[in-house]
Design a protein around this motif. Structure first.
Motif, PDB file in Angstrom:
ATOM      1  N   MET A 265       0.846  -1.201   0.000  1.00  0.00           N
ATOM      2  CA  MET A 265       0.000   0.000   0.000  1.00  0.00           C
ATOM      3  C   MET A 265       0.880   1.248   0.000  1.00  0.00           C
ATOM      4  O   MET A 265       1.885   1.313   0.706  1.00  0.00           O
ATOM      5  CB  MET A 265      -0.914   0.016   1.222  1.00  0.00           C
ATOM      6  CG  MET A 265      -1.887  -1.151   1.306  1.00  0.00           C
ATOM      7  SD  MET A 265      -3.155  -1.139   0.028  1.00  0.00           S
ATOM      8  CE  MET A 265      -4.280   0.097   0.682  1.00  0.00           C
ATOM      9  N   ILE A 266       0.472   2.234  -0.762  1.00  0.00           N
ATOM     10  CA  ILE A 266       1.170   3.507  -0.805  1.00  0.00           C
ATOM     11  C   ILE A 266       0.363   4.510   0.013  1.00  0.00           C
ATOM     12  O   ILE A 266      -0.825   4.710  -0.233  1.00  0.00           O
ATOM     13  CB  ILE A 266       1.293   4.012  -2.258  1.00  0.00           C
ATOM     14  CG1 ILE A 266       2.031   2.996  -3.118  1.00  0.00           C
ATOM     15  CG2 ILE A 266       1.985   5.370  -2.291  1.00  0.00           C
ATOM     16  CD1 ILE A 266       1.989   3.318  -4.607  1.00  0.00           C
ATOM     17  N   LYS A 267       0.988   5.130   0.982  1.00  0.00           N
ATOM     18  CA  LYS A 267       0.285   6.116   1.793  1.00  0.00           C
ATOM     19  C   LYS A 267       0.266   7.445   1.047  1.00  0.00           C
ATOM     20  O   LYS A 267       1.301   8.010   0.679  1.00  0.00           O
ATOM     21  CB  LYS A 267       0.959   6.275   3.159  1.00  0.00           C
ATOM     22  CG  LYS A 267       0.187   7.157   4.105  1.00  0.00           C
ATOM     23  CD  LYS A 267       0.668   7.008   5.542  1.00  0.00           C
ATOM     24  CE  LYS A 267       0.207   5.702   6.143  1.00  0.00           C
ATOM     25  NZ  LYS A 267       0.469   5.628   7.602  1.00  0.00           N
ATOM     26  N   LEU A 268      -0.937   7.950   0.829  1.00  0.00           N
ATOM     27  CA  LEU A 268      -1.097   9.210   0.102  1.00  0.00           C
ATOM     28  C   LEU A 268      -1.167  10.405   1.029  1.00  0.00           C
ATOM     29  O   LEU A 268      -0.768  11.513   0.647  1.00  0.00           O
ATOM     30  CB  LEU A 268      -2.366   9.153  -0.756  1.00  0.00           C
ATOM     31  CG  LEU A 268      -2.442   8.031  -1.797  1.00  0.00           C
ATOM     32  CD1 LEU A 268      -3.775   8.088  -2.533  1.00  0.00           C
ATOM     33  CD2 LEU A 268      -1.281   8.131  -2.775  1.00  0.00           C
ATOM     34  N   LEU A 269      -1.704  10.191   2.220  1.00  0.00           N
ATOM     35  CA  LEU A 269      -1.906  11.326   3.121  1.00  0.00           C
ATOM     36  C   LEU A 269      -2.167  10.840   4.540  1.00  0.00           C
ATOM     37  O   LEU A 269      -2.813   9.809   4.741  1.00  0.00           O
ATOM     38  CB  LEU A 269      -3.085  12.169   2.641  1.00  0.00           C
ATOM     39  CG  LEU A 269      -3.476  13.403   3.455  1.00  0.00           C
ATOM     40  CD1 LEU A 269      -3.900  14.537   2.522  1.00  0.00           C
ATOM     41  CD2 LEU A 269      -4.671  13.079   4.382  1.00  0.00           C
ATOM     42  N   ASP A 270      -1.652  11.572   5.519  1.00  0.00           N
ATOM     43  CA  ASP A 270      -1.999  11.398   6.930  1.00  0.00           C
ATOM     44  C   ASP A 270      -2.608  12.701   7.428  1.00  0.00           C
ATOM     45  O   ASP A 270      -2.089  13.776   7.144  1.00  0.00           O
ATOM     46  CB  ASP A 270      -0.766  11.081   7.781  1.00  0.00           C
ATOM     47  CG  ASP A 270      -0.308   9.641   7.632  1.00  0.00           C
ATOM     48  OD1 ASP A 270      -1.161   8.763   7.393  1.00  0.00           O
ATOM     49  OD2 ASP A 270       0.906   9.393   7.743  1.00  0.00           O
ATOM     50  N   ALA A 271      -3.723  12.574   8.160  1.00  0.00           N
ATOM     51  CA  ALA A 271      -4.388  13.758   8.714  1.00  0.00           C
ATOM     52  C   ALA A 271      -4.693  13.517  10.184  1.00  0.00           C
ATOM     53  O   ALA A 271      -5.672  12.839  10.518  1.00  0.00           O
ATOM     54  CB  ALA A 271      -5.671  14.058   7.943  1.00  0.00           C
ATOM     55  N   PRO A 272      -3.849  14.035  11.085  1.00  0.00           N
ATOM     56  CA  PRO A 272      -4.136  13.874  12.525  1.00  0.00           C
ATOM     57  C   PRO A 272      -5.406  14.617  12.907  1.00  0.00           C
ATOM     58  O   PRO A 272      -5.652  15.742  12.444  1.00  0.00           O
ATOM     59  CB  PRO A 272      -2.911  14.506  13.200  1.00  0.00           C
ATOM     60  CG  PRO A 272      -1.862  14.592  12.134  1.00  0.00           C
ATOM     61  CD  PRO A 272      -2.607  14.762  10.845  1.00  0.00           C
ATOM     62  N   THR A 273      -6.254  13.980  13.712  1.00  0.00           N
ATOM     63  CA  THR A 273      -7.462  14.627  14.216  1.00  0.00           C
ATOM     64  C   THR A 273      -7.518  14.433  15.727  1.00  0.00           C
ATOM     65  O   THR A 273      -6.747  13.659  16.293  1.00  0.00           O
ATOM     66  CB  THR A 273      -8.736  14.034  13.597  1.00  0.00           C
ATOM     67  OG1 THR A 273      -8.990  12.744  14.179  1.00  0.00           O
ATOM     68  CG2 THR A 273      -8.595  13.876  12.088  1.00  0.00           C
ATOM     69  N   SER A 274      -8.454  15.109  16.364  1.00  0.00           N
ATOM     70  CA  SER A 274      -8.582  15.000  17.816  1.00  0.00           C
ATOM     71  C   SER A 274      -9.046  13.623  18.257  1.00  0.00           C
ATOM     72  O   SER A 274      -8.941  13.261  19.426  1.00  0.00           O
ATOM     73  CB  SER A 274      -9.561  16.063  18.337  1.00  0.00           C
ATOM     74  OG  SER A 274     -10.846  15.869  17.768  1.00  0.00           O
ATOM     75  N   THR A 275      -9.579  12.826  17.321  1.00  0.00           N
ATOM     76  CA  THR A 275     -10.090  11.491  17.660  1.00  0.00           C
ATOM     77  C   THR A 275      -9.263  10.372  17.034  1.00  0.00           C
ATOM     78  O   THR A 275      -9.693   9.219  17.012  1.00  0.00           O
ATOM     79  CB  THR A 275     -11.558  11.358  17.204  1.00  0.00           C
ATOM     80  OG1 THR A 275     -11.634  11.541  15.786  1.00  0.00           O
ATOM     81  CG2 THR A 275     -12.436  12.371  17.908  1.00  0.00           C
ATOM     82  N   GLY A 276      -8.072  10.691  16.517  1.00  0.00           N
ATOM     83  CA  GLY A 276      -7.220   9.684  15.912  1.00  0.00           C
ATOM     84  C   GLY A 276      -6.781  10.086  14.518  1.00  0.00           C
ATOM     85  O   GLY A 276      -7.309  11.026  13.931  1.00  0.00           O
ATOM     86  N   GLU A 277      -5.805   9.368  13.999  1.00  0.00           N
ATOM     87  CA  GLU A 277      -5.248   9.715  12.698  1.00  0.00           C
ATOM     88  C   GLU A 277      -6.063   9.124  11.558  1.00  0.00           C
ATOM     89  O   GLU A 277      -6.431   7.954  11.574  1.00  0.00           O
ATOM     90  CB  GLU A 277      -3.803   9.211  12.602  1.00  0.00           C
ATOM     91  CG  GLU A 277      -3.090   9.660  11.334  1.00  0.00           C
ATOM     92  CD  GLU A 277      -1.627   9.298  11.330  1.00  0.00           C
ATOM     93  OE1 GLU A 277      -0.798  10.175  11.616  1.00  0.00           O
ATOM     94  OE2 GLU A 277      -1.317   8.122  11.058  1.00  0.00           O
ATOM     95  N   VAL A 278      -6.347   9.944  10.563  1.00  0.00           N
ATOM     96  CA  VAL A 278      -7.000   9.504   9.337  1.00  0.00           C
ATOM     97  C   VAL A 278      -5.932   9.395   8.254  1.00  0.00           C
ATOM     98  O   VAL A 278      -5.094  10.285   8.103  1.00  0.00           O
ATOM     99  CB  VAL A 278      -8.093  10.502   8.901  1.00  0.00           C
ATOM    100  CG1 VAL A 278      -8.591  10.182   7.499  1.00  0.00           C
ATOM    101  CG2 VAL A 278      -9.242  10.498   9.892  1.00  0.00           C
ATOM    102  N   SER A 279      -5.951   8.285   7.523  1.00  0.00           N
ATOM    103  CA  SER A 279      -4.989   8.076   6.449  1.00  0.00           C
ATOM    104  C   SER A 279      -5.712   7.718   5.155  1.00  0.00           C
ATOM    105  O   SER A 279      -6.780   7.107   5.180  1.00  0.00           O
ATOM    106  CB  SER A 279      -4.013   6.941   6.803  1.00  0.00           C
ATOM    107  OG  SER A 279      -3.274   7.237   7.964  1.00  0.00           O
TER     108      SER A 279
END
Length: 218
Positions: free
Chosen positions: A1-15
């Motif tokens: 899998m190629i990671k395109l984006l990580d987005a930290p949020t207050s309820t956990g990381e969205v990838s």
């Protein structure tokens, strides 16, 4: 899998990731896959297709989706002509769904906790609902709360269908009996449970009326 984006949020990381073999794109919350679409943006989660089919069979025209994620269910319902209101507690969900999952910008996505939303929503304001906001092996507190299911029942028009995505964590876990008890105490007394769709998910279909719905998930 190629990671395109990580987005930290207050309820956990969205990838957001892309599968090398075929270009399929996934939306993950805390490493848990919530949405998967192919390179053309078509949904690849069979349980999502099944949930959408149930709601469309019932001719639901105004549908509440609790747990937007990458927006696959909301997009399919919108494309079928339904009016859809989606709820997700992560502010990044809607922009990521538009950028990576081809969700139409016109989708209405409310940034809110699901339980808080149904607690304040107008009574009998929806004629269908899809609930899918378990993000980890831990069962959401709302799922075990009779007051949450009573609020869900209040928001639905009488006799209309609710579909819940059941993960293996819940169905095969220690909270299953408590979940069923809370559901019954919340007023949902007619239940049908689908087979497992090969991705660790089943759909539970329920109505606030005592009527058979088993044919919907056979």
């Amino acid at each position: 899998m190629i990671k395109l984006l990580d987005a930290p949020t207050s309820t956990g990381e969205v990838s957001v990731t892309m599968r090398r073999s075929d270009g399929a794109v996934g939306y993950l919350k805390g490493e848990v896959l919530q949405t998967m679409v192919d390179a053309r943006g078509r949904n690849l989660a069979a349980h999502v297709d099944a949930a959408v089919d149930v709601l469309l069979q019932e001719a639901a025209s105004r549908i509440l989706v609790l747990g937007f994620g990458g927006g696959a269910a909301s997009t399919l319902l919108h494309q079928a002509g339904a009016s859809v209101v989606s709820v997700d507690r992560d502010p990044c969900a809607k922009p990521l769904a538009e950028l990576f999952f081809r969700a139409p910008p016109c989708l209405e996505v409310v940034v809110s906790d699901a339980a808080a939303y149904v607690a304040r929503a107008m009574a009998a304001s929806f004629d269908g609902m899809f609930i899918d906001f378990q993000e980890s092996s831990a069962t959401p507190e709302a799922y075990l709360s009779a007051s949450f299911w009573r609020a869900v029942s209040r928001v639905l028009k009488p006799g209309c269908m609710m579909v819940v995505n059941l993960t293996d964590w819940l169905y095969e876990g220690r909270d299953w009996a408590d979940f069923r008890r809370a559901l019954g105490q919340g007023g949902f007394d007619a239940v049908a449970l689908s087979h497992e769709y090969g991705d660790g998910n089943r759909i539970l279909v329920s109505s606030t009326l005592s009527q058979s719905v088993s044919e919907l998930v056979s």
